[in-house]
Design an enzyme around this catalytic site. Structure first.
Site, PDB file in Angstrom:
ATOM      1  N   LYS A   1       0.858  -1.199   0.004  1.00  0.00           N
ATOM      2  CA  LYS A   1      -0.002   0.277  -0.276  1.00  0.00           C
ATOM      3  C   LYS A   1       0.774   1.235   0.053  1.00  0.00           C
ATOM      4  O   LYS A   1       1.472   1.447   0.990  1.00  0.00           O
ATOM      5  CB  LYS A   1      -0.809  -0.117   1.101  1.00  0.00           C
ATOM      6  CG  LYS A   1      -1.923   1.110   1.246  1.00  0.00           C
ATOM      7  CD  LYS A   1      -2.352   1.581   2.383  1.00  0.00           C
ATOM      8  CE  LYS A   1      -1.320   2.743   3.143  1.00  0.00           C
ATOM      9  NZ  LYS A   1      -1.398   3.895   2.471  1.00  0.00           N
TER      10      LYS A   1
ATOM     11  N   GLY B   1       7.450   5.100   7.562  1.00  0.00           N
ATOM     12  CA  GLY B   1       6.916   6.419   7.802  1.00  0.00           C
ATOM     13  C   GLY B   1       7.011   6.951   9.052  1.00  0.00           C
ATOM     14  O   GLY B   1       8.298   6.772   9.690  1.00  0.00           O
ATOM     15  N   SER B   2       6.222   7.859   9.734  1.00  0.00           N
ATOM     16  CA  SER B   2       6.264   8.438  10.801  1.00  0.00           C
ATOM     17  C   SER B   2       6.402   7.865  12.056  1.00  0.00           C
ATOM     18  O   SER B   2       5.900   6.733  11.982  1.00  0.00           O
ATOM     19  CB  SER B   2       5.315   9.729  10.991  1.00  0.00           C
ATOM     20  OG  SER B   2       4.097   8.919  11.113  1.00  0.00           O
ATOM     21  N   THR B   3       7.252   8.193  13.143  1.00  0.00           N
ATOM     22  CA  THR B   3       6.923   7.460  14.351  1.00  0.00           C
ATOM     23  C   THR B   3       5.632   7.417  15.040  1.00  0.00           C
ATOM     24  O   THR B   3       4.942   6.337  15.620  1.00  0.00           O
ATOM     25  CB  THR B   3       8.127   8.155  15.331  1.00  0.00           C
ATOM     26  OG1 THR B   3       9.361   8.248  14.781  1.00  0.00           O
ATOM     27  CG2 THR B   3       7.717   7.512  16.825  1.00  0.00           C
TER      28      THR B   3
ATOM     29  N   THR C   1       2.892   6.889  13.186  1.00  0.00           N
ATOM     30  CA  THR C   1       1.966   5.780  12.811  1.00  0.00           C
ATOM     31  C   THR C   1       2.704   4.543  13.220  1.00  0.00           C
ATOM     32  O   THR C   1       2.071   3.620  13.292  1.00  0.00           O
ATOM     33  CB  THR C   1       2.194   6.158  11.156  1.00  0.00           C
ATOM     34  OG1 THR C   1       1.599   7.398  11.087  1.00  0.00           O
ATOM     35  CG2 THR C   1       1.073   4.877  10.611  1.00  0.00           C
ATOM     36  N   GLY C   2       4.087   4.567  13.399  1.00  0.00           N
ATOM     37  CA  GLY C   2       4.836   3.460  13.790  1.00  0.00           C
ATOM     38  C   GLY C   2       4.129   2.812  14.977  1.00  0.00           C
ATOM     39  O   GLY C   2       4.141   1.592  15.261  1.00  0.00           O
TER      40      GLY C   2
ATOM     41  N   GLU D   1      10.526   1.561   9.855  1.00  0.00           N
ATOM     42  CA  GLU D   1      11.590   2.613   9.715  1.00  0.00           C
ATOM     43  C   GLU D   1      10.777   3.879   9.751  1.00  0.00           C
ATOM     44  O   GLU D   1      10.093   4.247   9.086  1.00  0.00           O
ATOM     45  CB  GLU D   1      12.149   2.314   8.109  1.00  0.00           C
ATOM     46  CG  GLU D   1      12.941   0.950   8.117  1.00  0.00           C
ATOM     47  CD  GLU D   1      14.433   0.945   8.628  1.00  0.00           C
ATOM     48  OE1 GLU D   1      14.692   1.892   9.238  1.00  0.00           O
ATOM     49  OE2 GLU D   1      14.956  -0.248   8.505  1.00  0.00           O
TER      50      GLU D   1
ATOM     51  N   CYS E   1      14.306  10.963   5.594  1.00  0.00           N
ATOM     52  CA  CYS E   1      14.297  10.522   6.948  1.00  0.00           C
ATOM     53  C   CYS E   1      15.752  10.841   7.724  1.00  0.00           C
ATOM     54  O   CYS E   1      15.754  11.296   8.660  1.00  0.00           O
ATOM     55  CB  CYS E   1      13.989   8.864   7.015  1.00  0.00           C
ATOM     56  SG  CYS E   1      14.835   7.986   5.968  1.00  0.00           S
TER      57      CYS E   1
ATOM     58  N   GLU F   1      11.256  16.904  13.914  1.00  0.00           N
ATOM     59  CA  GLU F   1      11.683  16.767  12.698  1.00  0.00           C
ATOM     60  C   GLU F   1      10.909  17.650  11.622  1.00  0.00           C
ATOM     61  O   GLU F   1       9.689  17.376  11.695  1.00  0.00           O
ATOM     62  CB  GLU F   1      11.298  15.113  12.301  1.00  0.00           C
ATOM     63  CG  GLU F   1      11.716  14.767  11.115  1.00  0.00           C
ATOM     64  CD  GLU F   1      11.175  13.357  10.716  1.00  0.00           C
ATOM     65  OE1 GLU F   1       9.964  12.974  11.026  1.00  0.00           O
ATOM     66  OE2 GLU F   1      11.988  12.679   9.844  1.00  0.00           O
TER      67      GLU F   1
HETATM   68  P1  NAD Z   1       2.825   8.579   7.543  1.00  0.00           P
HETATM   69  O1  NAD Z   1       3.366   7.699   8.766  1.00  0.00           O
HETATM   70  O2  NAD Z   1       2.022   9.686   7.826  1.00  0.00           O
HETATM   71  O3  NAD Z   1       2.673   7.505   6.374  1.00  0.00           O
HETATM   72  C1  NAD Z   1       3.176   6.497   6.080  1.00  0.00           C
HETATM   73  C2  NAD Z   1       2.180   5.383   5.537  1.00  0.00           C
HETATM   74  O4  NAD Z   1       1.390   4.871   6.443  1.00  0.00           O
HETATM   75  C3  NAD Z   1       1.157   6.050   4.395  1.00  0.00           C
HETATM   76  O5  NAD Z   1       1.043   4.972   3.363  1.00  0.00           O
HETATM   77  C4  NAD Z   1      -0.003   6.130   5.180  1.00  0.00           C
HETATM   78  O6  NAD Z   1      -1.199   6.032   4.502  1.00  0.00           O
HETATM   79  C5  NAD Z   1       0.021   4.994   6.229  1.00  0.00           C
HETATM   80  N1  NAD Z   1      -0.778   5.140   7.351  1.00  0.00           N
HETATM   81  C6  NAD Z   1      -1.006   6.247   7.967  1.00  0.00           C
HETATM   82  N2  NAD Z   1      -1.807   5.945   9.055  1.00  0.00           N
HETATM   83  C7  NAD Z   1      -1.794   4.538   9.288  1.00  0.00           C
HETATM   84  C8  NAD Z   1      -2.282   3.776  10.114  1.00  0.00           C
HETATM   85  N3  NAD Z   1      -3.024   4.009  11.423  1.00  0.00           N
HETATM   86  N4  NAD Z   1      -2.123   2.423   9.785  1.00  0.00           N
HETATM   87  C9  NAD Z   1      -1.343   1.872   8.950  1.00  0.00           C
HETATM   88  N5  NAD Z   1      -0.878   2.735   8.051  1.00  0.00           N
HETATM   89  C10 NAD Z   1      -1.167   4.127   8.184  1.00  0.00           C
HETATM   90  O7  NAD Z   1       4.304   9.078   6.897  1.00  0.00           O
HETATM   91  P2  NAD Z   1       4.724   9.906   5.978  1.00  0.00           P
HETATM   92  O8  NAD Z   1       4.298  11.443   6.323  1.00  0.00           O
HETATM   93  O9  NAD Z   1       4.251   9.454   4.445  1.00  0.00           O
HETATM   94  O10 NAD Z   1       6.299  10.092   5.688  1.00  0.00           O
HETATM   95  C11 NAD Z   1       7.268  10.642   6.474  1.00  0.00           C
HETATM   96  C12 NAD Z   1       7.782  10.245   7.555  1.00  0.00           C
HETATM   97  O11 NAD Z   1       8.411   9.166   7.523  1.00  0.00           O
HETATM   98  C13 NAD Z   1       8.953  10.995   8.217  1.00  0.00           C
HETATM   99  O12 NAD Z   1       8.796  10.746   9.780  1.00  0.00           O
HETATM  100  C14 NAD Z   1      10.223  10.441   7.755  1.00  0.00           C
HETATM  101  O13 NAD Z   1      11.400  10.356   8.881  1.00  0.00           O
HETATM  102  C15 NAD Z   1      10.022   8.866   7.802  1.00  0.00           C
HETATM  103  N6  NAD Z   1      10.594   8.053   6.927  1.00  0.00           N
HETATM  104  C16 NAD Z   1      11.551   6.996   7.724  1.00  0.00           C
HETATM  105  C17 NAD Z   1      12.465   6.241   6.789  1.00  0.00           C
HETATM  106  C18 NAD Z   1      13.300   5.331   7.409  1.00  0.00           C
HETATM  107  O14 NAD Z   1      13.744   4.488   6.457  1.00  0.00           O
HETATM  108  N7  NAD Z   1      13.598   5.308   8.506  1.00  0.00           N
HETATM  109  C19 NAD Z   1      12.480   6.458   5.540  1.00  0.00           C
HETATM  110  C20 NAD Z   1      11.556   7.365   4.734  1.00  0.00           C
HETATM  111  C21 NAD Z   1      10.677   8.019   5.620  1.00  0.00           C
END
Ligand code: NAD
Length: 474
Positions: free
Chosen positions: A173, A224-226, A228-229, A246, A280, A377
């Site tokens: 996704k 993605g973001s911490t 959401t993680g 990540e 990131c 960040e």
């Molecule tokens: P985000 O967490 O908003 O979204 C990432 C993904 O998660 C999207 O596909 C989104 O639709 C999905 N998502 C959102 N809510 C969800 C939920 N409750 N359950 C499951 N999936 C859900 O992040 P973003 O804004 O797209 O990305 C930016 C962030 O990603 C920054 O914090 C950046 O540092 C981080 N990032 C980390 C790495 C790494 O390798 N550590 C690499 C790139 C980006």
């Protein structure tokens, strides 16, 4: 296969094109124009995708490793054959300039080819005439992969390649902000992979949540973001899914006084601002020794003046816009806070209203350590420069964060730099270079920057379970 990259954005479920009852819009962040209608998958469609991946799993995992490696290498070939179209679409949907698009698409090809050479070794613990003890690696089943909007294709490949080589099938996704390249990859691979091995579904955050809750999904690989993680970790607990997370970072760069200031300035500029700092591992806090602070900050500001921010599709553009309005507003708010606090901008500042989500390259001159522009960040082109005198003090400040993704140290004295690196709480510390990733080098965050590893055999192993077989022949 002839694929039109300018139209026909459909999902791939069980090797077939699938649309949805509802659609959402994808925008070009440089112009704010709608560039595509994107299928918004229903929960029933997500269930179909998971069922398809589950159905495909026994045959795919039973294939000889060499067959799966060949298929993953072929994914690289397909991306390479369509590189020009991918680069154009990536710039249109993500906003990045040509050079950045080349880096991402070229990297995707390399990753497929290199991960396709990897193999998880059999660990023979004991082998005598009467008894053997062996630990082998077995695939998990269906992997749910969720990706962000900064490097939509490359970060998807970082998951697809190892998951498939290890014998898993996948439901992928992409971010709702940048789904187009990923949907086109799914379309291209309908001919390359058996039906169900890679399903690509598009939708909003709910779709991600449904995937993380699904009882037939064995692992979630998330970038993605911490924030959401944390949610994913919680919802994956239902069936004890394996998780690789990540997440975000607030990476420090520590610059000692013995560097060549002019030369380092340019490297540090790109360390911070590549991909418009939507990275990131961008250098997000630049700690400069007081002896060279004035010279280095002036060199950074001078270099910034030579860099062109604009529409990524225009020749001569170095840095594109922020990818979406939500993030643009966040960065704008951070800059407004910094301006209101009276911080001095060496260059840039709060963006003016206009077409496209453009933020000027902004360098903030020694703001207080506890200001938002230092602590948060930014994920946008905002770099605080921070002065230090004492090494113990700067290490303490560098570590004073919930994040621990990466860091860098800059000095001619590599022994000293190394001793600093060893005291930094981060998954990767570069010394005198930065952002050198490899499919064969482990990458992962400490603290709240993540859980688990991507790349290298360690990353590949995260797509498997260990199985120990003990045989007694006595
Ligand atoms: P985000 O967490 O908003 O979204 C990432 C993904 O998660 C999207 O596909 C989104 O639709 C999905 N998502 C959102 N809510 C969800 C939920 N409750 N359950 C499951 N999936 C859900 O992040 P973003 O804004 O797209 O990305 C930016 C962030 O990603 C920054 O914090 C950046 O540092 C981080 N990032 C980390 C790495 C790494 O390798 N550590 C690499 C790139 C980006």
């Amino acid at each position: 296969m002839n694929v039109d990259f300018d139209a026909g954005y459909e999902m791939t479920i069980h090797g077939r094109a699938v649309t949805a009852d509802a659609h959402f819009e994808a925008f070009n962040p440089a112009t704010e124009e709608v560039i595509a209608q994107v299928p918004d998958a229903s929960r029933a469609q997500l269930n179909e995708a998971v069922a398809s991946a589950r159905k495909a799993f026994p045959a795919w995992s039973a294939q000889p490793l060499a067959e799966r490696q060949r298929a993953v290498a072929r994914i690289g070939d397909v991306i390479e054959e369509n590189a020009e179209a991918f680069m154009r679409l990536l710039t249109r949907e993500q906003g990045k300039a040509r050079k950045g698009a080349e880096w991402e698409i070229g990297g995707s090809v390399i990753w497929c080819r290199e991960i396709a050479t990897q193999e998880l070794p059999l660990h023979v613990v004991e082998a005598t005439e009467t008894r053997s003890v062996e630990t082998r690696r077995v695939p998990l089943g269906v992997v749910g992969a969720i990706t962000p909007w900064n490097f939509p294709l490359l970060l998807a490949i970082w998951k697809i390649a190892p998951a498939l080589v290890a014998g898993n099938t996948m439901v992928l996704k992409p971010s709702p902000y940048t789904p187009l390249c990923t949907l086109k990859l799914g379309e291209l691979l309908r001919d390359v992979l058996p039906a169900g091995v890679l399903n690509v579904v598009s939708g909003g955050n709910d779709l991600g949540a449904w995937l993380t809750q699904h009882p037939d999904v064995s692992k979630i690989s998330f970038t993605g973001s911490t924030a959401t993680g944390r949610k994913i970790m919680e919802s994956a607990s239902g069936n004890l899914k394996r998780i690789t997370l990540e997440l975000g970072g607030n990476d420090p760069a520590i610059v000692l006084p013995d560097v060549d200031v002019q030369q380092t300035a340019q490297t540090l500029f790109w360390a911070a601002f590549q991909n418009s700092a939507q990275f990131c591992v961008a250098a997000k806090r630049l700690y400069i020794h007081e002896d060279i602070y004035d010279e280095l900050s002036a060199a950074l500001a001078d270099y910034a003046a030579t860099v062109k921010v604009g529409d990524g599709s225009q020749q001569g553009t170095d840095l594109g816009p922020i990818q979406n309005k939500m993030q643009y507003e966040k960065v704008k708010d951070l800059l407004a806070d910094s301006a209101a606090a009276g911080h001095h901008f060496l260059t840039g500042g709060v963006p003016e209203a206009g077409q496209g989500y453009f933020v000027p390259v902004t360098i903030v001159d020694n703001p207080p350590e506890d200001s938002r522009v230092v602590v948060e960040e930014a994920f946008g082109p905002v770099l605080p420069l921070l002065k230090f005198r004492d090494i113990d003090d700067v290490i303490d400040r560098a570590n004073r964060t919930e994040y621990g993704l990466a860091a860098s140290v800059w000095s001619r004295d590599t022994a000293l730099a190394r001793s600093i690196a060893e005291r930094i709480e981060a998954g990767t510390v570069w010394i005198n270079e930065i952002h050198s990733f490899s499919p064969h080098v482990a990458f992962g965050g400490h603290k709240q920057s993540g859980l688990g590893i991507e790349n290298s055999l360690e990353g590949l192993a995260e797509y498997s379970n260990a199985q120990t077989i003990v045989t007694n022949n006595a």
